[in-house]
Write an enzyme that holds these catalytic residues in place. Structure first.
Site: not given
Ligand code: NDP
Length: 489
Positions: A180, A233, A238, A255, A289, A390
């Site tokens: 997906k 993501g 996650g 990740e 990231c 982030e």
């Protein structure tokens, strides 16, 4: 403002066929350089579509895993050649769909080609060890077996490279796939799947279902016949995926985010450090990231570094990714732009000084896109949101320190641990950094972003779970070890 006359609608790929979703609904993928430009429509699928895709992947498993690694590799080599031949077209789609510059998009597409070739070769390499048995008449060895059906949930920031670096090792080690892709870059992902289809990959080995994370992604995560889930993501999504997978005993690989520091030592080559900070922090509009976000500078060179950095940042041209003059494209979506602008506001509210940029571009030629100027802050304290969270945008936070020890302590003072870099000419500083930096990727005189595909990729602390992606390290997630003991009679 450009109005679309004909917008193509792309289909799901299930059991080797291109099919409509059971819902009869679609999602429009918007060009972030001009929100009136619809790049394409993709299927807005539901649980029933996931069930069909997982059933196809489950049925295809027995014959796919029986093929030799070399035979599976042949399909990846063919797909690599097709992706390479379509690199210009696919890169252009990527730029239109998620905004990165055409040069970056082409580079990413060719990286996808290289990853496919790398893992095609892995089909010929050893997957086990001989272990001396204490019985001299016995043979003991390990072999690797595939997990089974692997669910791939990928983000929009690398819409070719990430799906490929998750699917290619999955396939070479004998798994079948249900992917997906992120809805914001799903047209690009469809084109990657077209390459595998054109390469003749057997029906059911790769299946793609587009749609939202909450519907399609969650249905994959919860499906009892999905044996492993690999995700890239946000931390929030996650962690929820990890918990759901753990609850039903499925293997998972996450990740997630980063808050990556670069340290500029007093003995650094400042020109190199400025270039690495700009490239690491602002390329792809900071939407990596591994992007540099905290710039920790020794007080002896702080002013000189700051002036050189600002002089270069001022020159960066922000604009549409398809324009050859553009250095930095728009944010990938309105949501992403709003997140970035909210952090820029919050940084100022919390007392940091905005030295440059941070404004939305609202000229007639940019107002319909999601553009923001790169932002540079100083007087940033460790506890501030722009220092801890982030942002995933073009925002650099300058932090002044007095010693290398203080710099490393500051660099470690976040919940993330993905990538970190230092610019220094002093071997002792390099060694302290290598030993004391809590990050999965530590880089000396090189930017935080840009890890090579044949090397393990992943982070420490809240950035990743358990195993690494890429290179030979990928085998850990995509296989289980079988220990074999053979005794003659
Ligand atoms: P998400 O983590 O929500 O999305 C990543 C992928 O997960 C997408 O395919 C998404 O689907 C899917 N997803 C969302 N919810 C679920 C769910 N419940 N079950 C299964 N899959 C799900 O990130 P966003 O795109 O919303 O971005 C938000 C922030 O995440 C960014 O600002 C950035 O900080 C971070 N991020 C980090 C990335 C990285 O490389 N580490 C990559 C992308 C984002 P869909 O979006 O199609 O609904």
């Amino acid at each position: 403002m450009a109005v679309q006359t004909q917008v193509k609608t792309y289909l799901n790929y299930v059991n080797g066929e291109w099919v409509e979703a059971s819902t009869n609904e679609t999602i429009s993928c918007i060009n972030p350089a001009n929100k009136h430009d619809v790049v394409g429509n993709v299927q807005k699928s539901g649980k029933e579509d996931v069930d069909q895709a997982v059933a196809a992947a489950h049925n295809a498993l027995a014959s796919w895993k029986k093929l030799s690694g070399a035979a599976r590799g042949e399909f990846l080599y063919k797909a690599a050649n097709i992706l390479e031949s379509r690199a210009d077209e696919i890169a252009e789609t990527m730029t239109k769909e998620m905004g990165k510059t055409l040069g970056e998009a082409k580079g990413e597409t060719l990286r996808g080609v290289a990853i496919l070739r790398y893992y095609a070769g892995e089909g010929m390499r050893k997957t086990g060890d001989v272990i001396p048995s204490s019985d001299s008449e016995a043979l003991m060895f390990t072999t690797r077996v595939p997990l089974g059906v692997v669910g791939v949930i990928s983000p929009w920031n690398f819409p070719v490279a990430i799906p490929v670096w998750k699917m290619a090792p999955g396939l070479i080690y004998g798994n079948t796939i249900v992917i997906k892709p992120a809805q914001e870059a799903a047209v690009t992902a469809v084109k990657v799947i077209e390459c595998l289809d054109e390469a003749g990959i057997p029906a059911g080995v790769v299946n793609m279902v587009t749609g939202t994370g909450s519907q399609v992604g969650q249905a994959i995560v919860d499906h009892p016949q999905v044996n492993g889930i690999t995700f890239t993501g946000s931390n929030q999504t996650g962690k929820a995926i990890g918990q759901a997978a753990l609850a039903r005993g499925a293997k998972y690989q996450l990740e997630m985010g980063g808050k990556n520091p670069v340290i500029i030592a007093a003995d650094a080559d400042l020109d190199l450090a400025v270039d690495g900070t700009i490239s690491g922090g602002l390329r792809s509009t900071g939407q990596k990231c591994t992007a540099t976000s905290r710039v920790i500078v020794h007080e002896d060179v702080y002013d000189a570094f700051k002036e050189k950095l600002l002089a270069k940042v001022r020159e960066l041209k922000v604009g549409p990714g398809l324009d050859g003059e553009t250095w930095m494209g728009p944010c990938s979506s309105e949501k992403q732009l709003e997140t970035v602008l909210s952090y820029i506001e919050k940084g100022q509210e919390e007392g940091a000084t905005l030295l440059y940029g941070g404004q939305r571009l609202e000229a007639p030629e940019t107002k319909d896109g999601f553009y923001v100027e790169p932002a540079v802050f100083e007087n940033v304290e460790s506890g501030m949101a722009i220092s801890q969270e982030e942002i995933f945008g073009p925002v650099l936070a300058l932090i002044k320190v007095g010693t290398i020890e203080e710099a490393i302590e500051m660099a470690n003072d976040v919940e993330f641990g993905l990538s970190a870099s230092i610019y220094t000419t002093n071997i002792s500083h390099m060694l302290s950094f290598i030993n004391d930096m809590d990050a999965g990727l530590v880089r000396i005189n090189a930017e935080t972003a840009g890890v090579e595909l044949q090397a393990p990729f992943g982070g420490m602390k809240q950035s990743s779970s358990h195993s690494r992606e890429q290179g030979q390290a990928a085998i850990e997630f995509y296989t289980s070890i079988k220990t074999v003991f053979v005794k003659g009679n």
